[in-house]
Design a protein around this motif. Structure first.
Motif, PDB file in Angstrom:
ATOM      1  N   GLY A 103       0.839  -1.198   0.000  1.00  0.00           N
ATOM      2  CA  GLY A 103       0.000   0.000   0.000  1.00  0.00           C
ATOM      3  C   GLY A 103       0.866   1.238   0.000  1.00  0.00           C
ATOM      4  N   GLU A 104       0.277   2.369  -0.402  1.00  0.00           N
ATOM      5  CA  GLU A 104       1.047   3.613  -0.392  1.00  0.00           C
ATOM      6  C   GLU A 104       1.324   4.042   1.045  1.00  0.00           C
ATOM      7  OE1 GLU A 104      -0.558   6.553  -3.700  1.00  0.00           O
ATOM      8  OE2 GLU A 104      -2.068   5.164  -2.981  1.00  0.00           O
ATOM      9  N   SER A 105       2.189   5.023   1.217  1.00  0.00           N
ATOM     10  CA  SER A 105       2.457   5.481   2.572  1.00  0.00           C
ATOM     11  C   SER A 105       1.195   6.118   3.131  1.00  0.00           C
ATOM     12  CB  SER A 105       3.615   6.472   2.577  1.00  0.00           C
ATOM     13  OG  SER A 105       3.275   7.626   1.876  1.00  0.00           O
ATOM     14  N   GLY A 106       1.004   5.935   4.420  1.00  0.00           N
ATOM     15  CA  GLY A 106      -0.190   6.461   5.049  1.00  0.00           C
ATOM     16  C   GLY A 106      -1.360   5.501   5.000  1.00  0.00           C
ATOM     17  N   SER A 107      -1.160   4.308   4.433  1.00  0.00           N
ATOM     18  CA  SER A 107      -2.298   3.396   4.368  1.00  0.00           C
ATOM     19  C   SER A 107      -2.439   2.572   5.648  1.00  0.00           C
ATOM     20  CB  SER A 107      -2.199   2.489   3.136  1.00  0.00           C
ATOM     21  OG  SER A 107      -0.951   1.868   3.091  1.00  0.00           O
ATOM     22  N   GLY A 108      -1.497   2.710   6.572  1.00  0.00           N
ATOM     23  CA  GLY A 108      -1.658   2.061   7.867  1.00  0.00           C
ATOM     24  C   GLY A 108      -0.831   0.807   8.049  1.00  0.00           C
ATOM     25  N   LYS A 109       0.092   0.550   7.132  1.00  0.00           N
ATOM     26  CA  LYS A 109       0.884  -0.676   7.213  1.00  0.00           C
ATOM     27  C   LYS A 109       1.761  -0.693   8.467  1.00  0.00           C
ATOM     28  CE  LYS A 109       3.072   0.164   3.346  1.00  0.00           C
ATOM     29  NZ  LYS A 109       2.637   1.541   3.081  1.00  0.00           N
ATOM     30  N   SER A 110       2.463   0.420   8.704  1.00  0.00           N
ATOM     31  CA  SER A 110       3.371   0.442   9.849  1.00  0.00           C
ATOM     32  C   SER A 110       2.614   0.393  11.160  1.00  0.00           C
ATOM     33  CB  SER A 110       4.249   1.691   9.807  1.00  0.00           C
ATOM     34  OG  SER A 110       5.051   1.671   8.667  1.00  0.00           O
ATOM     35  N   PRO A 136      17.980   0.595   8.327  1.00  0.00           N
ATOM     36  CA  PRO A 136      18.947  -0.118   9.158  1.00  0.00           C
ATOM     37  C   PRO A 136      19.956   0.838   9.793  1.00  0.00           C
ATOM     38  CG  PRO A 136      19.430  -0.466   6.842  1.00  0.00           C
ATOM     39  CD  PRO A 136      18.142   0.299   6.898  1.00  0.00           C
ATOM     40  N   MET A 137      20.064   2.061   9.232  1.00  0.00           N
ATOM     41  CA  MET A 137      20.998   3.046   9.800  1.00  0.00           C
ATOM     42  C   MET A 137      20.522   3.482  11.180  1.00  0.00           C
ATOM     43  SD  MET A 137      23.722   4.712   9.035  1.00  0.00           S
ATOM     44  CE  MET A 137      24.572   5.537  10.355  1.00  0.00           C
ATOM     45  N   THR A 138      19.231   3.757  11.307  1.00  0.00           N
ATOM     46  CA  THR A 138      18.737   4.297  12.572  1.00  0.00           C
ATOM     47  C   THR A 138      18.178   3.212  13.489  1.00  0.00           C
ATOM     48  OG1 THR A 138      16.572   4.665  11.575  1.00  0.00           O
ATOM     49  CG2 THR A 138      18.122   6.494  11.517  1.00  0.00           C
ATOM     50  N   SER A 139      18.039   1.993  12.975  1.00  0.00           N
ATOM     51  CA  SER A 139      17.390   0.975  13.793  1.00  0.00           C
ATOM     52  C   SER A 139      18.367   0.194  14.667  1.00  0.00           C
ATOM     53  CB  SER A 139      16.614  -0.004  12.904  1.00  0.00           C
ATOM     54  OG  SER A 139      15.564   0.681  12.272  1.00  0.00           O
ATOM     55  N   LEU A 140      19.649   0.437  14.491  1.00  0.00           N
ATOM     56  CA  LEU A 140      20.626  -0.201  15.368  1.00  0.00           C
ATOM     57  C   LEU A 140      21.191   0.862  16.303  1.00  0.00           C
ATOM     58  CD1 LEU A 140      22.477  -2.420  12.742  1.00  0.00           C
ATOM     59  CD2 LEU A 140      21.065  -3.226  14.628  1.00  0.00           C
ATOM     60  N   ASN A 141      21.452   0.434  17.535  1.00  0.00           N
ATOM     61  CA  ASN A 141      22.000   1.355  18.533  1.00  0.00           C
ATOM     62  C   ASN A 141      23.409   1.781  18.118  1.00  0.00           C
ATOM     63  OD1 ASN A 141      23.146   2.556  20.759  1.00  0.00           O
ATOM     64  ND2 ASN A 141      22.229   1.150  22.220  1.00  0.00           N
ATOM     65  N   ALA A 196       8.473  -7.597   9.036  1.00  0.00           N
ATOM     66  CA  ALA A 196       9.504  -6.816   8.352  1.00  0.00           C
ATOM     67  C   ALA A 196       8.836  -5.629   7.662  1.00  0.00           C
ATOM     68  CB  ALA A 196      10.242  -7.684   7.340  1.00  0.00           C
ATOM     69  N   ASP A 197       9.057  -4.418   8.184  1.00  0.00           N
ATOM     70  CA  ASP A 197       8.394  -3.223   7.658  1.00  0.00           C
ATOM     71  C   ASP A 197       9.324  -2.515   6.676  1.00  0.00           C
ATOM     72  OD1 ASP A 197       6.888  -1.028   7.140  1.00  0.00           O
ATOM     73  OD2 ASP A 197       6.662  -0.383   9.219  1.00  0.00           O
ATOM     74  N   GLU A 198       9.057  -2.643   5.406  1.00  0.00           N
ATOM     75  CA  GLU A 198       9.858  -2.033   4.346  1.00  0.00           C
ATOM     76  C   GLU A 198      11.352  -2.332   4.519  1.00  0.00           C
ATOM     77  OE1 GLU A 198       8.536   0.162   1.952  1.00  0.00           O
ATOM     78  OE2 GLU A 198       6.688   0.971   2.799  1.00  0.00           O
ATOM     79  N   PRO A 199      11.718  -3.618   4.642  1.00  0.00           N
ATOM     80  CA  PRO A 199      13.106  -3.929   4.986  1.00  0.00           C
ATOM     81  C   PRO A 199      14.100  -3.591   3.886  1.00  0.00           C
ATOM     82  CG  PRO A 199      11.937  -5.933   4.418  1.00  0.00           C
ATOM     83  CD  PRO A 199      10.911  -4.839   4.442  1.00  0.00           C
ATOM     84  N   LEU A 221       5.717 -11.435   7.781  1.00  0.00           N
ATOM     85  CA  LEU A 221       4.828 -10.399   7.268  1.00  0.00           C
ATOM     86  C   LEU A 221       5.733  -9.359   6.623  1.00  0.00           C
ATOM     87  CD1 LEU A 221       1.991  -9.181   7.013  1.00  0.00           C
ATOM     88  CD2 LEU A 221       2.465  -7.887   9.078  1.00  0.00           C
ATOM     89  N   LEU A 222       5.741  -9.332   5.290  1.00  0.00           N
ATOM     90  CA  LEU A 222       6.654  -8.457   4.567  1.00  0.00           C
ATOM     91  C   LEU A 222       5.884  -7.232   4.080  1.00  0.00           C
ATOM     92  CD1 LEU A 222       9.594  -8.323   3.266  1.00  0.00           C
ATOM     93  CD2 LEU A 222       8.392  -8.896   1.171  1.00  0.00           C
ATOM     94  N   ILE A 223       6.169  -6.087   4.726  1.00  0.00           N
ATOM     95  CA  ILE A 223       5.466  -4.858   4.368  1.00  0.00           C
ATOM     96  C   ILE A 223       6.286  -4.109   3.324  1.00  0.00           C
ATOM     97  CG2 ILE A 223       4.675  -2.649   5.256  1.00  0.00           C
ATOM     98  CD1 ILE A 223       4.148  -4.033   7.898  1.00  0.00           C
ATOM     99  N   THR A 224       5.629  -3.660   2.265  1.00  0.00           N
ATOM    100  CA  THR A 224       6.362  -2.941   1.228  1.00  0.00           C
ATOM    101  C   THR A 224       5.401  -2.040   0.469  1.00  0.00           C
ATOM    102  OG1 THR A 224       7.469  -3.194  -0.900  1.00  0.00           O
ATOM    103  CG2 THR A 224       6.103  -5.006  -0.202  1.00  0.00           C
ATOM    104  N   HIS A 225       5.913  -0.976  -0.115  1.00  0.00           N
ATOM    105  CA  HIS A 225       5.039  -0.151  -0.943  1.00  0.00           C
ATOM    106  C   HIS A 225       5.146  -0.597  -2.402  1.00  0.00           C
ATOM    107  CE1 HIS A 225       8.963   1.731  -1.345  1.00  0.00           C
ATOM    108  NE2 HIS A 225       8.555   2.076  -2.530  1.00  0.00           N
TER     109      HIS A 225
END
Ligand SMILES: Nc1ncnc2c1ncn2[C@@H]1O[C@H](COP(=O)(O)OP(=O)(O)O)[C@@H](O)[C@H]1O
Ligand code: SF4
Ligand code: SF4
Ligand SMILES: [Mg+2]
Lengths: 661, 331
Positions: A50-57, A109-114, A179-182, A210-214
Motif C-alpha cells: 500500500g502507499e504510505s499512510g495506508s496504515g501498514k506500519s 537499518p541506519m537508525t534501527s541499530l543502537n 519486516a516493515d519495508e526492509p 509479514l513483509l510490508i512494502t510499498h
C-alpha cells in the motif's frame, strides 16, 4: 514449500480481527486503521502492500504490541499473536511474546541499530549468548563475522546492517517475523540479496514473515500471499499469483499500472493514480478509495465495502463494482497523444554540457582520527547534447550525485574540464525538495529570487512566477505559501518551478522521485518530461532506478565506483545490456516474475577501489588480468577484432573482454 | 582516541596561555600600584625605586611576561601582598575546603538532574511535585537559596548547622584536607556525619540551579532517544524496560547532558565563592573576598588562574567522556 495455497484451516500464527487504531495529532483525529481483518498462516510469507499512510506500519506496531504510547492510541478489535491479544495484554506479557514469538526488521537499518553498542552485543541481547550471535551473523551471510562482532553499526554498509537486523529478528526461532519495508532504503542489488535471505531463512527456520512494502514488485517476488491495504482497510488479499494475474480491486489495478517496469511504454505519460495518497485525518464515508477510483459509483460514497470472496475462498476483495468492470479497467491503457510523446533527440544537435576526464576526491575521516582519500569520480567523460535527456544510474556511492554537482558547479574537481553551452549555469532539483527550499520564504519569494537575476520589473516577475506555477500544475494559492505548508509532491513541483522559471539550457535532477510514492513519482516524471519538451532543455537525471532511467532518458550512463562502465541508447542498454555490472543491475530489478539471482558481494568501498577493473571482485566474467593494478579500462566502442558490434556507434563499454559480453 | 587526547591537551595548553596573557595584561593596566600596597603609602622614593628594580618591574614587558609564565610553570604564583606568604601556599591551605564543597555540589547536582530527568520522562509518581520544588529552587540565585536555607533549617527548625565545616575542634586536618575523606581515613564516623551535615545546606544552594539546567537537557535528550528507531528495536527484541533504559536509552542520551554539566561547572565556581561567604566556609571564596579590598593582585590572579585551569580541565574530561560514550565522535 510451505502451503502457499493452504486452506483457511491452517494454523494461524497471528490473527487481526476488526482492528481499529486511532491517534490524536495536533488536536485532529487520525484514523490509521479502520476495521482490518487479516490472518498470517504458519510458515507463509505474507506481503502487505500500500502507499504510505495506508496504515501498514501502524498494523506492524500493533502486532508487536509497540503502538507509540506518546501518541495515545485508541484501539478496538483483536490482534492475537500466540494466543495473546497484543492490544489488551499486560506490558510484561506482550514483552514475553516479543521475546519468544516475534522478530522485527525495520525500514532504516541506519537508525534501527543502537549507534553506541557493538554489533555482537546487540545481536547477543536477542540471541542469548555471544556464540549464538556469531552463529546468526554467519547464517545471515555476514562476511568475517568474528571481526564484525566488535564493529559499530556505522562501520557497516546498509546491506550488512540490514542483515544484522535480520539476525536479531530470527534469533530464538520466532514464529513470526514482521519486516516493515526492509529493503526500501537499500540498493537494488542489495535488495535482491536481502529478499533472497528472507526467503531462505523462512525455509530454514519455518517462521512466517509479514513483509510490508510499498512496491508490489517486491511482494511479488517473495510472498505466498499478498494483501493490499488502502486507507486503513483491506482492499484485496489472496494468493500472489491470483492477485497479480487477476487483480480484482481498482486500487490494486492502479498500483500495478502506475508501477514503472522495464517494459513500461516510454511513449505514453506514466500512468499515475489520481489524486494524492489517503489522508487518515480526513477519511471519506463509504469506500476510502472512492475519491480516486475511476469506477466509483453512487453507493461507493455511502457503503463501506467488506472483503468478500471472489471465485476461490482464498481470494477476497472489498469493492462494490462488478469484477468484470475491474478487469476491463486493468486492460485499458492511457491513450498516446501527440502532445505527450517525447521527441526523439536531434541527431545533429550540438552539446549543452560536457565533462572530460573529471577526477574528484574527498578527504574523509577513516576512523581512529586518520584521514583517507575517497575517489568519488575517476576520470569521467560525458557529453550532453542540446535537448537531450541523459540518465545516470548506479548504486549508492557510485558517484552519480557528485558528477551532477560538478556539472552544476557546486563542487570543485581536481582534474578535467567542465564546459557549458550558451545557456549558462544549469539548474538543479534535489531528492529532498523540502530541505532545498528556504523555509522562511514563500513560494512567490523563492521564484522571485530567480527572476530578479533577469532584471525584470516587479509586475512581470509576478506574472512569470504564476505562469511557472501553472506549468507545474500548482494553483495560484501556492504563491503565498511556505514550504512547510506543502505536501511532498507539491514541494517537488515548486522545486521544478524554481528551476525552470528562467528556463536553463540544462536541468539537473538528483533522484527527484525516490522519496515519493509511486503515484506522486509518476506525476513528477511526467512533469519533467513535459517541461523538457516545452522548454527544450537538456536533462541530466540521476536515479538508482533503471525503470525510471529508461522512461526519462534518451541515453543511459551506468556508473560503478566513480566510473562510467556503460553508455548507450536507453532502450538498447535496457534491452541488451553489455557490461556485466549493467546486467547484474538489471537482473536485480524486482518484477512480477521469479526472484532474481542475487549478485554476490557488497558494493566495494570508494575508499579503496579494487585494482584494475573495480568490478572484478563481483564480476562473473573476471579473469586474473582484470585485477592487474596497471590495467586502466576506459570506455570503448564495442568491437570484436576490427568489427564494430551492433549499435556500436552509440554504445560504449568499459571491459577488457568485449568478445564475451 | 589517543590522537583526540593529544589534540585536546594541546588546546588546553593554548587556552591556559591565553588566560595567563589576560591576567598579565590586567596586572599591567591595573590602577593600583603594587609597590605602594607592599610598602605602605609613606615609603620613600628611593625605596620604591629599589623595590621596583628588585621585582623586575622596570624590565621590558615581554621579559616580564616570560618570567611570569616561567614562574607559573614552576608553581610560583607570586607572593600575596596581604598575607606575605606564597600564593601557592595560601591556595594549598584554602583549596581543600572549596574543593570538597564544589565536588559535593557537583555530585548532588548530577544526582538531582538524573532523578529529575528520569522521573519526569517515565512519569514516576511524585515526579510532578519534585519537579515543581526543583524549578522553584532554581529560579532563585544561589545566595538567596543559601540565606533562605539558613533561615528555615537553622534558625526556625534547628536541623542543620549554618557556619563552618565542622563542630569538632579536634577534627582531623590531613591527609587530604577533604574533611569527609579524612574522617573516614581516621575512622571517625561522627566527624563524617557532622561534616556532611555542614555540607548539606551550602552544597544544595549551589547544586539546585545547575541540577535543573542539566536535568532539562538530559530530559529532552531522553525523550528524543526514547523515540528513536533503535529504542523500538530494543523493545521489539523483548528486552525488559529497565534493560532498554539502562543499555540503550541512557547511554545515548548523556552526550548533551555532559556538555551542559561542563558549562554549569563554571557557573558553580561563582556560586561556591559567594556561598562560602554566607556560610563562613574557610575556602578560596573567603580568601578572595579578603584579597579584593586590599588589591592583593597576586592572590586574586592565583585564584582566577586556578579556577580557569579547573574549568578547562573539567571540560576536556567532558569531551573525552563524550568520545568514549559515542564511537562515532572522531578527533
Ligand atoms: N504515532 C502516531 N501519531 C499520530 N499519527 C500516526 C502515528 N503513527 C502513524 N500515524 C498516522 O497513521 C497513518 C498511517 O500510518 P502508517 O501505518 O505509518 O502508514 P504506512 O506504513 O502504510 O505508510 C498516517 O497518516 C500516519 O501519519
Ligand atoms: S467500492 Fe467503489 S469506490 Fe471503492 S474501489 Fe470499488 S468501485 Fe471504487
Ligand atoms: S574488465 Fe574484467 S572484471 Fe571488469 S567487467 Fe570486464 S570482465 Fe568483468
Ligand atoms: Mg510505513
Amino acid at each position: 514449500m510451505r502451503a502457499p495455497l493452504a486452506p483457511p484451516t491452517t494454523a494461524l500464527v497471528a490473527e487481526v480481527v476488526d482492528l481499529h487504531v486511532g491517534f490524536t495529532r495536533n488536536g485532529r483525529q487520525v484514523e490509521a486503521v479502520r476495521g482490518l481483518d487479516l490472518q498470517v498462516r504458519a510458515g507463509e510469507v505474507l506481503g502487505l502492500v500500500g502507499e504510505s499512510g495506508s496504515g501498514k506500519s501502524v498494523l506492524s506496531l500493533a502486532l508487536l504490541g509497540l503502538l507509540p504510547e506518546a501518541s495515545q492510541p485508541r484501539t478496538r478489535g483483536v490482534v492475537r499473536v500466540a494466543g495473546i491479544d497484543m492490544l489488551t495484554a499486560s506490558p510484561q506479557v506482550r514483552r514475553q511474546v516479543r521475546r519468544d514469538t516475534l522478530g522485527a526488521v525495520f525500514q532504516d537499518p541506519m537508525t534501527s541499530l543502537n549507534p553506541t553498542m557493538r554489533i555482537g552485543r546487540q545481536v547477543a541481547e536477542a540471541a542469548g549468548s555471544g556464540a549464538e550471535a556469531l552463529r546468526l551473523l554467519r547464517a545471515v551471510g555476514i562476511p568475517d563475522p568474528e571481526r564484525r562482532l566488535g564493529s559499530f553499526p556505522h562501520e557497516l554498509s546498509g546491506g550488512l546492517r540490514q542483515r544484522v537486523m535480520i539476525a536479531m529478528a530470527v534469533a530464538g526461532h520466532p514464529a513470526l517475523v514482521v519486516a516493515d519495508e526492509p529493503t526500501t532504503a537499500l540498493d537494488v542489488t542489495v535488495q535482491a540479496q536481502v529478499l533472497a535471505l528472507v526467503r531462505r531463512l523462512r525455509d530454514d527456520i519455518g517462521c512466517s514473515v509479514l513483509l510490508i512494502t510499498h512496491d508490489l514488485g517486491v511482494a511479488a517476488q517473495v510472498a505466498d500471499r499478498v494483501a493490499v491495504m488502502y486507507a486503513g482497510r483491506l482492499a484485496e488479499v489472496g494468493p500472489t499469483a491470483a492477485v497479480l494475474q487477476a487483480p480484482s480491486h481498482p486500487y490494486t489495478v492502479g498500483l500495478m499500472k502506475s508501477r514503472l517496469s522495464l517494459t513500461t511504454d516510454r511513449h505514453r505519460p506514466v500512468q499515475a493514480l489520481r489524486g494524492g495518497a489517503p489522508d487518515p485525518a480526513d477519511v471519506p464515508p463509504g469506500c476510502g478509495y472512492a475519491p480516486r477510483c475511476p469506477l466509483a459509483m453512487d453507493p461507493c460514497s455511502q457503503t463501506v465495502p467488506d472483503p468478500l470472496p471472489v471465485g476461490t475462498s482464498a481470494h477476497l476483495r472489498a469493492c462494490l463494482a462488478e469484477p468484470s468492470r475491474v478487469q476491463d479497467l486493468a486492460l485499458t491503457a492511457a491513450p498516446v497523444t501527440a502532445a505527450t510523446a517525447v521527441p526523439a533527440q536531434r541527431v545533429d544537435a550540438g552539446w549543452a554540457a560536457r565533462v572530460g576526464g573529471i577526477e574528484k576526491t574527498f578527504r574523509v575521516k577513516a576512523g581512529r582520527g586518520r584521514k583517507a582519500t575517497l575517489s568519488a569520480l575517476r576520470r569521467v567523460s560525458l557529453d550532453v547534447r542540446e535537448g537531450e535527456s541523459v540518465a545516470i544510474v548506479g548504486e549508492s556511492g557510485s558517484g552519480k550525485s557528485t558528477l551532477l554537482r560538478v556539472l552544476a558547479g557546486l563542487e570543485q574537481h581536481e582534474r578535467g574540464e567542465v564546459e557549458l553551452g550558451r545557456g549558462g549555469r544549469p539548474q538543479m532539483v534535489f531528492q529532498d525538495a523540502g530541505a532545498s527550499l528556504t523555509p522562511w520564504l514563500t513560494v512567490g519569494e523563492l521564484l522571485d529570487e530567480r527572476l530578479r537575476t533577469e532584471g525584470l520589473p516587479r509586475q512581470e516577475r509576478r506574472t512569470r512566477a504564476l505562469a511557472a506555477l501553472a506549468k507545474v500544475g500548482l494553483p495560484e494559492a501556492v504563491y503565498g505559501a511556505r514550504a512547510s505548508e506543502l505536501s511532498g509532491g507539491q514541494r517537488q513541483r515548486v522545486a521544478l518551478a524554481r528551476a525552470t522559471v528562467v528556463p536553463p539550457e540544462v536541468l539537473l535532477c538528483d533522484e527527484p522521485t525516490s522519496a515519493l510514492d509511486v503515484s506522486l513519482a509518476a506525476t513528477v516524471l511526467n512533469l519533467v518530461q513535459q517541461l523538457r519538451r516545452e522548454l527544450g532543455m537538456a536533462v541530466v537525471f540521476v536515479t538508482h532506478d533503471l525503470s525510471v532511467a529508461r522512461i526519462v532518458a534518451d541515453r543511459i550512463a551506468v556508473m560503478y565506483l566513480g566510473r562510467i562502465v556503460e553508455l548507450g541508447d536507453a532502450e538498447e542498454v535496457i534491452r541488451s545490456p553489455k557490461h556485466p555490472y549493467t546486467k547484474a543491475l538489471l537482473a536485480a530489478v524486482p518484477d512480477f516474475g521469479v526472484a532474481p539471482p542475487a549478485l554476490k558481494g557488497e558494493p566495494a568501498s570508494p575508499l579503496s577501489p579494487p585494482t584494475g577493473c573495480a568490478f572484478h571482485p563481483r564480476c562473473p566474467l573476471a579473469v586474473p588480468d582484470c585485477a592487474q593494478p596497471s590495467l586502466d579500462v576506459g570506455l570503448e566502442r564495442l568491437r570484436v577484432g576490427a568489427d564494430l558490434l551492433l549499435d556500436a556507434d552509440s554504445r560504449r563499454v568499459a571491459c577488457i573482454r568485449p568478445k564475451e559480453l | 582516541m589517543l590522537i583526540l587526547v593529544a589534540k585536546r591537551l594541546t588546546a588546553v595548553v593554548l587556552i591556559l596561555l591565553a588566560l595567563t596573557a589576560v591576567l598579565f595584561a590586567l596586572e599591567q593596566t591595573s590602577t593600583s600600584d603594587p609597590i605602594k600596597t607592599m610598602l605602605g603609602p609613606g615609603a620613600s622614593q628611593a625605596l620604591v625605586a629599589q623595590k621596583r628594580a628588585e621585582l623586575g618591574l622596570d624590565d621590558p614587558i615581554a621579559a616580564q611576561y616570560a618570567r611570569y609564565v616561567t614562574d607559573l610553570v614552576h608553581g610560583d604564583l607570586g607572593t600575596s601582598y596581604r598575607t606575605r606568604r606564597a600564593v601557592s601556599a595560601d591556595i594549598a591551605t584554602f583549596l581543600p575546603a572549596t574543593l570538597e564543597l564544589a565536588l559535593f555540589g557537583l555530585v548532588t547536582a548530577v544526582l538531582l538532574a538524573v532523578a529529575f530527568a528520569v522521573a519526569t520522562t517515565l512519569r514516576w509518581p511524585g515526579a510532578g511535585a519534585f519537579r515543581l520544588l526543583l524549578m522553584v529552587g532554581a529560579s532563585a540565585p544561589a545566595f538567596l537559596l543559601a540565606i533562605g536555607g539558613i533561615v528555615v533549617f537553622y534558625r526556625e527548625l534547628g536541623w542543620l548547622p549554618a557556619t563552618g565545616r565542622t563542630d569538632f575542634v579536634d577534627a582531623p586536618t590531613g591527609p587530604t584536607g577533604l574533611l569527609t575523606v579524612d574522617a573516614l581515613v581516621h575512622g571517625r564516623p561522627a566527624v563524617l556525619g557532622d561534616a556532611l551535615q555542614h555540607l548539606l545546606l551550602p552544597g544544595l544552594a549551589i547544586a539546585v540551579g545547575p541540577a535543573v539546567s542539566i536535568g532539562r537537557v538530559l530530559r529532552s535528550s531522553l525523550v528524543t532517544t526514547l523515540r528513536t528507531d533503535y529504542t523500538r528495536t530494543a523493545r521489539a527484541k523483548g528486552l525488559r524496560e529497565v534493560e532498554v533504559m539502562r543499555k540503550h536509552v541512557l547511554r545515548n542520551s548523556i552526550g548533551p547532558a555532559l556538555s551542559m554539566t561542563g558549562l554549569q561547572v563554571g557557573l558553580m565556581f561563582a556560586g561556591v565563592l559567594v556561598v562560602e561567604l554566607i556560610f563562613a566556609w574557610p575556602g578560596l571564596g573567603q580568601y578572595t573576598a579578603q584579597s579584593i579590598p586590599v588589591d592583593d593582585f597576586p592572590a586574586i590572579a592565583g585564584v582566577m588562574l586556578l579556577l580557569g585551569v579547573a574549568y578547562v580541565l573539567i571540560n576536556t574530561v567532558v569531551d573525552l567522556l563524550q568520545a568514549a560514550a559515542d564511537p562515532r565522535i572522531e578527533a
